[in-house]
Design a protein around this motif. Structure first.
Motif, PDB file in Angstrom:
ATOM      1  N   UNK A  56       0.838  -1.205   0.000  1.00  9.21           N
ATOM      2  CA  UNK A  56       0.000   0.000   0.000  1.00  9.21           C
ATOM      3  C   UNK A  56       0.869   1.250   0.000  1.00  9.21           C
ATOM      4  N   UNK A  57       1.863   1.279   0.884  1.00  7.09           N
ATOM      5  CA  UNK A  57       2.747   2.438   0.995  1.00  7.09           C
ATOM      6  C   UNK A  57       3.564   2.638  -0.278  1.00  7.09           C
ATOM      7  N   UNK A  58       4.059   1.536  -0.845  1.00  8.42           N
ATOM      8  CA  UNK A  58       4.878   1.637  -2.055  1.00  8.42           C
ATOM      9  C   UNK A  58       4.070   2.183  -3.225  1.00  8.42           C
ATOM     10  N   UNK A  59       2.857   1.680  -3.404  1.00  6.28           N
ATOM     11  CA  UNK A  59       2.019   2.137  -4.521  1.00  6.28           C
ATOM     12  C   UNK A  59       1.499   3.554  -4.306  1.00  6.28           C
ATOM     13  N   UNK A  60       1.513   4.032  -3.074  1.00  2.28           N
ATOM     14  CA  UNK A  60       1.004   5.383  -2.807  1.00  2.28           C
ATOM     15  C   UNK A  60       1.879   6.457  -3.445  1.00  2.28           C
ATOM     16  N   UNK A  61       3.093   6.097  -3.864  1.00  2.00           N
ATOM     17  CA  UNK A  61       3.983   7.059  -4.511  1.00  2.00           C
ATOM     18  C   UNK A  61       3.562   7.347  -5.948  1.00  2.00           C
ATOM     19  N   UNK A  62       2.752   6.465  -6.525  1.00  2.00           N
ATOM     20  CA  UNK A  62       2.346   6.642  -7.908  1.00  2.00           C
ATOM     21  C   UNK A  62       1.071   7.466  -8.000  1.00  2.00           C
ATOM     22  N   UNK A  63       0.928   8.181  -9.104  1.00  2.00           N
ATOM     23  CA  UNK A  63      -0.283   8.976  -9.306  1.00  2.00           C
ATOM     24  C   UNK A  63      -1.503   8.084  -9.468  1.00  2.00           C
ATOM     25  N   UNK A  64      -1.294   6.926 -10.128  1.00  2.00           N
ATOM     26  CA  UNK A  64      -2.399   5.984 -10.253  1.00  2.00           C
ATOM     27  C   UNK A  64      -2.661   5.366  -8.879  1.00  2.00           C
ATOM     28  N   UNK A  65      -3.840   5.583  -8.354  1.00  2.00           N
ATOM     29  CA  UNK A  65      -4.113   5.188  -6.976  1.00  2.00           C
ATOM     30  C   UNK A  65      -4.819   3.836  -6.865  1.00  2.00           C
ATOM     31  N   UNK A  66      -5.174   3.209  -7.995  1.00  2.00           N
ATOM     32  CA  UNK A  66      -5.975   1.980  -7.945  1.00  2.00           C
ATOM     33  C   UNK A  66      -5.268   0.862  -7.183  1.00  2.00           C
ATOM     34  N   UNK A  67      -3.992   0.641  -7.488  1.00  2.00           N
ATOM     35  CA  UNK A  67      -3.259  -0.441  -6.828  1.00  2.00           C
ATOM     36  C   UNK A  67      -3.113  -0.171  -5.340  1.00  2.00           C
ATOM     37  N   UNK A  68      -2.836   1.078  -4.982  1.00  5.23           N
ATOM     38  CA  UNK A  68      -2.698   1.433  -3.571  1.00  5.23           C
ATOM     39  C   UNK A  68      -4.000   1.172  -2.826  1.00  5.23           C
ATOM     40  N   UNK A  69      -5.123   1.563  -3.429  1.00  3.10           N
ATOM     41  CA  UNK A  69      -6.425   1.336  -2.795  1.00  3.10           C
ATOM     42  C   UNK A  69      -6.722  -0.163  -2.657  1.00  3.10           C
ATOM     43  N   UNK A  70      -6.324  -0.916  -3.669  1.00  8.61           N
ATOM     44  CA  UNK A  70      -6.529  -2.369  -3.635  1.00  8.61           C
ATOM     45  C   UNK A  70      -5.843  -2.976  -2.418  1.00  8.61           C
ATOM     46  N   UNK A  71      -4.568  -2.619  -2.219  1.00 11.08           N
ATOM     47  CA  UNK A  71      -3.823  -3.197  -1.109  1.00 11.08           C
ATOM     48  C   UNK A  71      -4.231  -2.589   0.235  1.00 11.08           C
ATOM     49  N   UNK A  72      -4.700  -1.367   0.207  1.00  9.28           N
ATOM     50  CA  UNK A  72      -5.230  -0.766   1.438  1.00  9.28           C
ATOM     51  C   UNK A  72      -6.448  -1.553   1.920  1.00  9.28           C
ATOM     52  N   UNK A  73      -7.344  -1.860   1.009  1.00 12.34           N
ATOM     53  CA  UNK A  73      -8.555  -2.607   1.373  1.00 12.34           C
ATOM     54  C   UNK A  73      -8.207  -4.018   1.846  1.00 12.34           C
ATOM     55  N   UNK A  74      -7.236  -4.641   1.176  1.00  9.62           N
ATOM     56  CA  UNK A  74      -6.818  -5.979   1.595  1.00  9.62           C
ATOM     57  C   UNK A  74      -6.177  -5.945   2.990  1.00  9.62           C
ATOM     58  N   UNK A  75      -5.345  -4.935   3.226  1.00 13.69           N
ATOM     59  CA  UNK A  75      -4.702  -4.808   4.536  1.00 13.69           C
ATOM     60  C   UNK A  75      -5.741  -4.636   5.633  1.00 13.69           C
ATOM     61  N   UNK A  76      -6.725  -3.770   5.371  1.00 12.24           N
ATOM     62  CA  UNK A  76      -7.746  -3.473   6.382  1.00 12.24           C
ATOM     63  C   UNK A  76      -8.569  -4.703   6.768  1.00 12.24           C
ATOM     64  N   UNK A  77      -8.662  -5.662   5.853  1.00 12.21           N
ATOM     65  CA  UNK A  77      -9.402  -6.888   6.180  1.00 12.21           C
ATOM     66  C   UNK A  77      -8.715  -7.681   7.290  1.00 12.21           C
ATOM     67  N   UNK A  78      -7.385  -7.579   7.341  1.00 15.91           N
ATOM     68  CA  UNK A  78      -6.627  -8.373   8.302  1.00 15.91           C
ATOM     69  C   UNK A  78      -6.143  -7.556   9.502  1.00 15.91           C
TER      70      UNK A  78
END
Length: 221
Positions: free
Chosen positions: A180-202
């Protein structure tokens, strides 16, 4: 003084000095003893060590695992010198154990020798590519390099390592939070949001608040 005695004394002094010079100090604080040639005294120490180990363990590979365990104990106590010495002894006992090189890599990372640490992580993964924690460690070194050079190629290498770690350990919130943190550096936020949601599940607390805030700001754009 007799010329013969002077010559003999000079020769003995030269031999003694050469012996001291050949015994380089501190090589046990370098991974794999710095690949340096050992002097006779150091070789004797190794042979005495082997004799002691052989009297206590069924085989040297088993002994190596024990010394690796000791090395990690020292590592987590922040006694890095003792940790390096134990990893080196483990390497003497079994140079085919992947965890030895993982240990060397982590110790070098602590010394901020990041490129050297990555070299040892790669050596570890060539022996055992199924340890997700080595990929995590490798990603950490790439991430620290990225913080200095701001090169997206370096960041992509960190992400690649994390993705491999995630493949091997899918439900680990620590790995997901790092992605999540690594992808947050990119302008495209889709991947970051994907991993954020997955992280929040656990584990909703695994993602750093600043990363979460950054993504919230990007989502509003």
């Amino acid at each position: 003084m007799n010329k013969f005695l002077i010559l003999t004394f000079t020769c003995l002094l030269y031999i003694a000095c050469s012996s001291v010079q050949d015994c380089k100090e501190g090589i046990n604080l370098l991974p794999m003893y710095g690949k340096l040639t050992k002097c006779a005294a150091q070789i004797k120490i190794d042979n005495d060590f082997f004799a002691s180990v052989d009297s206590k363990f069924s085989d040297r590979k088993t002994a190596a695992v024990s010394y690796i365990d000791m090395a990690w104990e020292y590592f987590y106590k922040n006694d890095l010198e003792s940790s390096m010495k134990r990893f080196n002894q483990a390497w003497l006992l079994d140079s085919t154990n992947a965890d030895v090189y993982w240990g060397f890599g982590n110790l070098l990372g602590r010394q901020n020798k990041l490129e050297e640490s990555i070299y040892f992580f790669e050596k570890s993964l060539k022996i055992n590519s199924a340890n997700p924690r080595v990929y995590e460690s490798q990603a950490t070194s790439y991430g620290q390099l990225f913080s200095m050079d701001q090169d997206l190629n370096t960041l992509n290498k960190a992400i690649e390592s994390l993705r491999k770690a995630n493949t091997l350990d899918k439900n680990n919130p620590r790995i997901l939070a790092q992605l999540t943190a690594a992808y947050s550096y990119f302008y495209q936020k889709d991947s970051a949001n994907k991993y954020l949601n997955l992280t929040d599940k656990f584990d909703p607390k695994a993602v750093h608040p600043q990363v979460r805030e950054l993504l919230e700001q990007k989502n509003k754009r």
